[in-house]
Design an enzyme around this catalytic site. Sequence first.
Site, PDB file in Angstrom:
ATOM      1  N   GLY A   2      76.174 100.800 -39.049  1.00  0.00           N
ATOM      2  CA  GLY A   2      74.727 100.982 -39.252  1.00  0.00           C
ATOM      3  C   GLY A   2      74.280 100.187 -40.475  1.00  0.00           C
ATOM      4  N   ILE A  53      74.100 100.920 -43.650  1.00  0.00           N
ATOM      5  CA  ILE A  53      74.957 100.978 -44.847  1.00  0.00           C
ATOM      6  C   ILE A  53      76.277 100.243 -44.585  1.00  0.00           C
ATOM      7  CG2 ILE A  53      76.158 102.503 -46.474  1.00  0.00           C
ATOM      8  CD1 ILE A  53      73.937 104.597 -45.897  1.00  0.00           C
ATOM      9  N   ARG A  76      79.981 103.332 -32.008  1.00  0.00           N
ATOM     10  CA  ARG A  76      79.638 103.592 -30.615  1.00  0.00           C
ATOM     11  C   ARG A  76      79.512 102.309 -29.814  1.00  0.00           C
ATOM     12  NH1 ARG A  76      74.982 107.602 -31.193  1.00  0.00           N
ATOM     13  NH2 ARG A  76      76.088 109.429 -31.883  1.00  0.00           N
ATOM     14  N   THR A  98      81.979 107.672 -48.089  1.00  0.00           N
ATOM     15  CA  THR A  98      80.681 107.908 -48.741  1.00  0.00           C
ATOM     16  C   THR A  98      79.671 108.469 -47.736  1.00  0.00           C
ATOM     17  OG1 THR A  98      80.103 105.601 -48.314  1.00  0.00           O
ATOM     18  CG2 THR A  98      80.896 106.123 -50.533  1.00  0.00           C
ATOM     19  N   ARG A 152      79.832 111.722 -44.947  1.00  0.00           N
ATOM     20  CA  ARG A 152      79.830 113.180 -45.048  1.00  0.00           C
ATOM     21  C   ARG A 152      81.274 113.652 -45.110  1.00  0.00           C
ATOM     22  NH1 ARG A 152      75.449 112.771 -46.458  1.00  0.00           N
ATOM     23  NH2 ARG A 152      73.527 113.658 -45.637  1.00  0.00           N
ATOM     24  N   GLU A 154      81.244 120.942 -50.021  1.00  0.00           N
ATOM     25  CA  GLU A 154      80.753 120.645 -51.379  1.00  0.00           C
ATOM     26  C   GLU A 154      80.154 121.885 -52.021  1.00  0.00           C
ATOM     27  OE1 GLU A 154      78.070 117.275 -51.155  1.00  0.00           O
ATOM     28  OE2 GLU A 154      79.626 116.106 -50.170  1.00  0.00           O
ATOM     29  N   HIS A 196      79.142 113.162 -54.854  1.00  0.00           N
ATOM     30  CA  HIS A 196      78.054 112.784 -53.929  1.00  0.00           C
ATOM     31  C   HIS A 196      76.988 111.927 -54.639  1.00  0.00           C
ATOM     32  CE1 HIS A 196      76.328 114.082 -49.804  1.00  0.00           C
ATOM     33  NE2 HIS A 196      75.839 112.906 -50.137  1.00  0.00           N
ATOM     34  N   GLY A 233      76.320 108.624 -53.851  1.00  0.00           N
ATOM     35  CA  GLY A 233      75.996 107.403 -53.096  1.00  0.00           C
ATOM     36  C   GLY A 233      74.609 106.853 -53.374  1.00  0.00           C
TER      37      GLY A 233
HETATM   38  C1  DGY Z   1      72.112 110.875 -47.559  1.00  0.00           C
HETATM   39  O1  DGY Z   1      70.987 110.434 -47.792  1.00  0.00           O
HETATM   40  O2  DGY Z   1      72.435 111.289 -46.455  1.00  0.00           O
HETATM   41  C2  DGY Z   1      73.101 110.866 -48.689  1.00  0.00           C
HETATM   42  O3  DGY Z   1      74.260 111.531 -48.410  1.00  0.00           O
HETATM   43  C3  DGY Z   1      72.485 111.404 -49.944  1.00  0.00           C
HETATM   44  O4  DGY Z   1      71.953 110.369 -50.585  1.00  0.00           O
END
Ligand code: DGY
Length: 316
Positions: free
Chosen positions: A156, A158, A178, A232, A234, A263, A281, A283
């Site tokens: 995706g 990121i 996918r 980075t 979930r 978490e 967390h 990111g």
């Molecule tokens: C998100 O946006 O899903 C990240 O995990 C938090 O920035």
Amino acid sequence: MRPTIAVTRWIPDEALEVLAQAGEVKLSDADRPLMPEELRDHVAGASAVVSMLHDRVDGSLAEAGGPGLKVVANVAVGYDNVDVAVLAARGVTVTNTPGVLTDATADLAFGLLLAVTRRLGEGERLIRARTPWSFHLGFLLGSGLQGKTLGIVGPGQIGRAVARRAAAFGLRTVYSGRSAKPGLEGEFLPFEELLRQSDFVSLHCPLTPETRHLIDARALQTMKPGAYLVNTTRGLVVDESALADALEAGEIAGAALDVFEAEPEIEPRLLGREDVVLTPHLGSATVETRTAMAVLAARNVTSVLTGGQPLTEVRP
Ligand code: DGY
């Protein structure tokens, strides 16, 4: 009467100012996630909810909001905490914050990759512990990146931003997901083949029932013995206990985790390991990005409350 907008935790002033254009903002002043009952009380009678990724937004929360609830704006790109289908069935619009956190998250993924492969945490701990050291050719040797293969799980926005950074470091990039996306530079591989070929595996897939524990004992055994894992996305994409087993058994060389299964709890066996880098967390944690996320969420709310279309709607 102006609509009530329930905000479940602190957000930057820029976003509060946007929300104030469309209603009365009711901001939680607790410096922690609200407990389910507190959350239900907080959203009672609200027309809009600005939620955080730690809030469980399900049918019972929508029920607590009441019939006037029109929109839930989750301040995150991930929305695994929201039962989108149930909210949609009640006519509640759900939005997330894609795009604005792409670079910040990709930067952190790359930072973690460098940190774990170059043993930065270990070196820092050594210095802070005042452990005697001197330069020598065999001291704290890590693993170089150039010419190696980075496997990106989830091509995706990121994932592709990580791939752009990887090119600058001389890495070959392979992907799995996918489906192959047009314009991807690098080979698209079945997941298991990606695990077999990659020296570094970076996770960027959303958390769904299919990706829950995608990295389990079997996946870890399929990875190269000298490979590193970076997460980075979930925490629940990785089986933390299986990861600790794999590290103890030397099945992979190290891991860098920004997200965790439960978490802020962390599998205790990971805490003491020198081959693991852990961050809380972070990111999207830059001033610019977190402000942009909150403002996008606020603009989604104001748009829906004033009769317009949401900017970044999530559909079931
Ligand atoms: C998100 O946006 O899903 C990240 O995990 C938090 O920035």
